[in-house]
Design a protein around this motif. Sequence first.
Motif, PDB file in Angstrom:
ATOM      1  N   ALA A 132       0.731  -1.262  -0.027  1.00  0.00           N
ATOM      2  CA  ALA A 132       0.235   0.023  -0.211  1.00  0.00           C
ATOM      3  C   ALA A 132       0.738   1.253   0.142  1.00  0.00           C
ATOM      4  O   ALA A 132       0.729   2.262  -0.868  1.00  0.00           O
ATOM      5  CB  ALA A 132      -0.720   0.231   1.272  1.00  0.00           C
ATOM      6  N   ARG A 133       1.940   1.343   0.711  1.00  0.00           N
ATOM      7  CA  ARG A 133       2.893   2.317   0.710  1.00  0.00           C
ATOM      8  C   ARG A 133       3.560   2.578  -0.672  1.00  0.00           C
ATOM      9  O   ARG A 133       3.545   3.669  -1.184  1.00  0.00           O
ATOM     10  CB  ARG A 133       3.870   2.220   1.727  1.00  0.00           C
ATOM     11  N   LEU A 134       3.951   1.434  -1.315  1.00  0.00           N
ATOM     12  CA  LEU A 134       4.585   1.426  -2.404  1.00  0.00           C
ATOM     13  C   LEU A 134       3.467   2.126  -3.639  1.00  0.00           C
ATOM     14  O   LEU A 134       3.841   3.218  -4.329  1.00  0.00           O
ATOM     15  CB  LEU A 134       4.778   0.258  -2.900  1.00  0.00           C
ATOM     16  N   PHE A 135       2.361   1.840  -3.801  1.00  0.00           N
ATOM     17  CA  PHE A 135       1.218   2.304  -4.338  1.00  0.00           C
ATOM     18  C   PHE A 135       0.890   3.703  -4.110  1.00  0.00           C
ATOM     19  O   PHE A 135       1.021   4.348  -5.067  1.00  0.00           O
ATOM     20  CB  PHE A 135      -0.072   1.529  -4.252  1.00  0.00           C
ATOM     21  N   THR A 136       0.764   3.896  -2.840  1.00  0.00           N
ATOM     22  CA  THR A 136       0.416   5.413  -2.492  1.00  0.00           C
ATOM     23  C   THR A 136       1.457   6.196  -2.701  1.00  0.00           C
ATOM     24  O   THR A 136       1.132   7.483  -3.387  1.00  0.00           O
ATOM     25  CB  THR A 136       0.009   5.539  -1.020  1.00  0.00           C
ATOM     26  N   ALA A 137       2.836   5.872  -2.540  1.00  0.00           N
ATOM     27  CA  ALA A 137       3.859   6.707  -2.862  1.00  0.00           C
ATOM     28  C   ALA A 137       4.023   7.025  -4.475  1.00  0.00           C
ATOM     29  O   ALA A 137       4.094   8.173  -4.774  1.00  0.00           O
ATOM     30  CB  ALA A 137       5.016   6.228  -2.303  1.00  0.00           C
ATOM     31  N   TRP A 138       3.807   5.948  -5.208  1.00  0.00           N
ATOM     32  CA  TRP A 138       3.735   6.127  -6.715  1.00  0.00           C
ATOM     33  C   TRP A 138       2.870   7.148  -7.328  1.00  0.00           C
ATOM     34  O   TRP A 138       2.999   8.249  -7.827  1.00  0.00           O
ATOM     35  CB  TRP A 138       4.115   4.724  -7.478  1.00  0.00           C
ATOM     36  N   ALA A 139       1.574   6.671  -6.763  1.00  0.00           N
ATOM     37  CA  ALA A 139       0.418   7.366  -7.398  1.00  0.00           C
ATOM     38  C   ALA A 139       0.512   8.892  -6.860  1.00  0.00           C
ATOM     39  O   ALA A 139       0.262   9.911  -7.702  1.00  0.00           O
ATOM     40  CB  ALA A 139      -0.732   6.721  -7.029  1.00  0.00           C
ATOM     41  N   THR A 140       0.687   9.031  -5.580  1.00  0.00           N
ATOM     42  CA  THR A 140       0.688  10.424  -5.200  1.00  0.00           C
ATOM     43  C   THR A 140       1.703  11.364  -5.603  1.00  0.00           C
ATOM     44  O   THR A 140       1.446  12.310  -6.048  1.00  0.00           O
ATOM     45  CB  THR A 140       0.962  10.470  -3.624  1.00  0.00           C
ATOM     46  N   GLY A 141       3.093  10.731  -5.837  1.00  0.00           N
ATOM     47  CA  GLY A 141       4.115  11.366  -6.512  1.00  0.00           C
ATOM     48  C   GLY A 141       3.741  11.881  -7.960  1.00  0.00           C
ATOM     49  O   GLY A 141       3.880  12.734  -8.503  1.00  0.00           O
ATOM     50  N   PHE A 142       3.262  10.804  -8.691  1.00  0.00           N
ATOM     51  CA  PHE A 142       2.822  10.853  -9.903  1.00  0.00           C
ATOM     52  C   PHE A 142       1.736  12.148  -9.966  1.00  0.00           C
ATOM     53  O   PHE A 142       1.664  12.965 -10.902  1.00  0.00           O
ATOM     54  CB  PHE A 142       1.962   9.959 -10.570  1.00  0.00           C
ATOM     55  N   LEU A 143       0.656  12.128  -9.513  1.00  0.00           N
ATOM     56  CA  LEU A 143      -0.495  13.115  -9.065  1.00  0.00           C
ATOM     57  C   LEU A 143       0.184  14.282  -8.806  1.00  0.00           C
ATOM     58  O   LEU A 143      -0.313  15.466  -9.308  1.00  0.00           O
ATOM     59  CB  LEU A 143      -1.533  12.692  -8.416  1.00  0.00           C
ATOM     60  N   GLN A 144       1.018  14.553  -7.769  1.00  0.00           N
ATOM     61  CA  GLN A 144       1.606  15.878  -7.534  1.00  0.00           C
ATOM     62  C   GLN A 144       2.262  16.378  -8.676  1.00  0.00           C
ATOM     63  O   GLN A 144       2.076  17.740  -8.741  1.00  0.00           O
ATOM     64  CB  GLN A 144       2.513  15.613  -6.272  1.00  0.00           C
ATOM     65  N   MET A 145       3.021  15.825  -9.320  1.00  0.00           N
ATOM     66  CA  MET A 145       3.735  16.111 -10.501  1.00  0.00           C
ATOM     67  C   MET A 145       2.838  16.550 -11.510  1.00  0.00           C
ATOM     68  O   MET A 145       3.004  17.461 -12.183  1.00  0.00           O
ATOM     69  CB  MET A 145       4.734  15.231 -11.100  1.00  0.00           C
ATOM     70  N   GLU A 146       1.873  15.859 -11.819  1.00  0.00           N
ATOM     71  CA  GLU A 146       0.783  15.930 -12.769  1.00  0.00           C
ATOM     72  C   GLU A 146      -0.085  17.432 -12.713  1.00  0.00           C
ATOM     73  O   GLU A 146      -0.223  18.074 -13.371  1.00  0.00           O
ATOM     74  CB  GLU A 146      -0.168  14.787 -12.789  1.00  0.00           C
ATOM     75  N   LEU A 147      -0.282  17.413 -11.462  1.00  0.00           N
ATOM     76  CA  LEU A 147      -0.953  18.706 -11.112  1.00  0.00           C
ATOM     77  C   LEU A 147      -0.285  19.911 -11.215  1.00  0.00           C
ATOM     78  O   LEU A 147      -0.780  20.938 -11.344  1.00  0.00           O
ATOM     79  CB  LEU A 147      -1.517  18.572  -9.500  1.00  0.00           C
ATOM     80  N   ALA A 148       1.175  19.748 -10.971  1.00  0.00           N
ATOM     81  CA  ALA A 148       1.984  21.035 -11.078  1.00  0.00           C
ATOM     82  C   ALA A 148       2.290  21.092 -12.184  1.00  0.00           C
ATOM     83  O   ALA A 148       2.997  22.264 -12.742  1.00  0.00           O
ATOM     84  CB  ALA A 148       3.243  20.551 -10.087  1.00  0.00           C
ATOM     85  N   GLY A 149       2.207  20.403 -13.220  1.00  0.00           N
ATOM     86  CA  GLY A 149       2.316  20.751 -14.701  1.00  0.00           C
ATOM     87  C   GLY A 149       3.941  20.506 -14.996  1.00  0.00           C
ATOM     88  O   GLY A 149       4.512  20.926 -15.761  1.00  0.00           O
ATOM     89  N   ALA A 150       4.265  19.188 -14.266  1.00  0.00           N
ATOM     90  CA  ALA A 150       5.794  19.112 -14.303  1.00  0.00           C
ATOM     91  C   ALA A 150       6.076  18.090 -15.366  1.00  0.00           C
ATOM     92  O   ALA A 150       7.120  18.066 -15.839  1.00  0.00           O
ATOM     93  CB  ALA A 150       6.186  18.317 -13.157  1.00  0.00           C
ATOM     94  N   PHE A 151       5.161  17.369 -16.021  1.00  0.00           N
ATOM     95  CA  PHE A 151       5.498  16.379 -16.991  1.00  0.00           C
ATOM     96  C   PHE A 151       5.377  17.306 -18.575  1.00  0.00           C
ATOM     97  O   PHE A 151       4.438  17.399 -19.020  1.00  0.00           O
ATOM     98  CB  PHE A 151       4.428  15.443 -17.245  1.00  0.00           C
TER      99      PHE A 151
END
Length: 175
Positions: A132-151
């Motif tokens: 659960a930590r692996l999934f949450t860390a990946w998904a949260t990091g991805f979403l934080q970057m996506e929301l910030a326009g970092a991709f």
Amino acid sequence: MPTPERTSLTAIVDAGREILESAGPAGLTMQAVAERVGVRAPSLYKRIRDRDALLSAVAAASADALTVRLDAAGDDLPLLAAAYRAFAHQHSEAFRLLFTASAPEDALHRASAPVLRSCTELVGAERALDAARLFTAWATGFLQMELAGAFRLGGDVDEAFEYGMGRILAGLTSS
């Protein structure tokens, strides 16, 4: 005869969630909430101790809204990922607030339960928290970057999310 109550804690928190999304955390003030619910700011203090308590109540309500979405997605990890991502896109400021000290631990525990159930099914109880930590860390990091326009390197971000989810799932189920 006592003065009738002009607002409720629910109305205050709902107004706080709306203001958070439209004005960000800096715009979430006692004055702004009071104006939204139609009372003077001092009246709010009957229900909410201070701005920190307001942020905490808004974070708890946001975590509970996320929990409802995750529960509705069932125990399938890719469906949970999609629900998590949809929440982040629709309530980006609330999503960010969940990762601050304002978010009450008990509300975060409730929100994590669907992911823990899914991971228990995938890897067993002994490794469910790690998964659960692996999934949450990946998904949260991805979403934080996506929301910030970092991709900004091109490519399809939706496809990248699906690819990442597939790799996480493959990794969790390979052992």
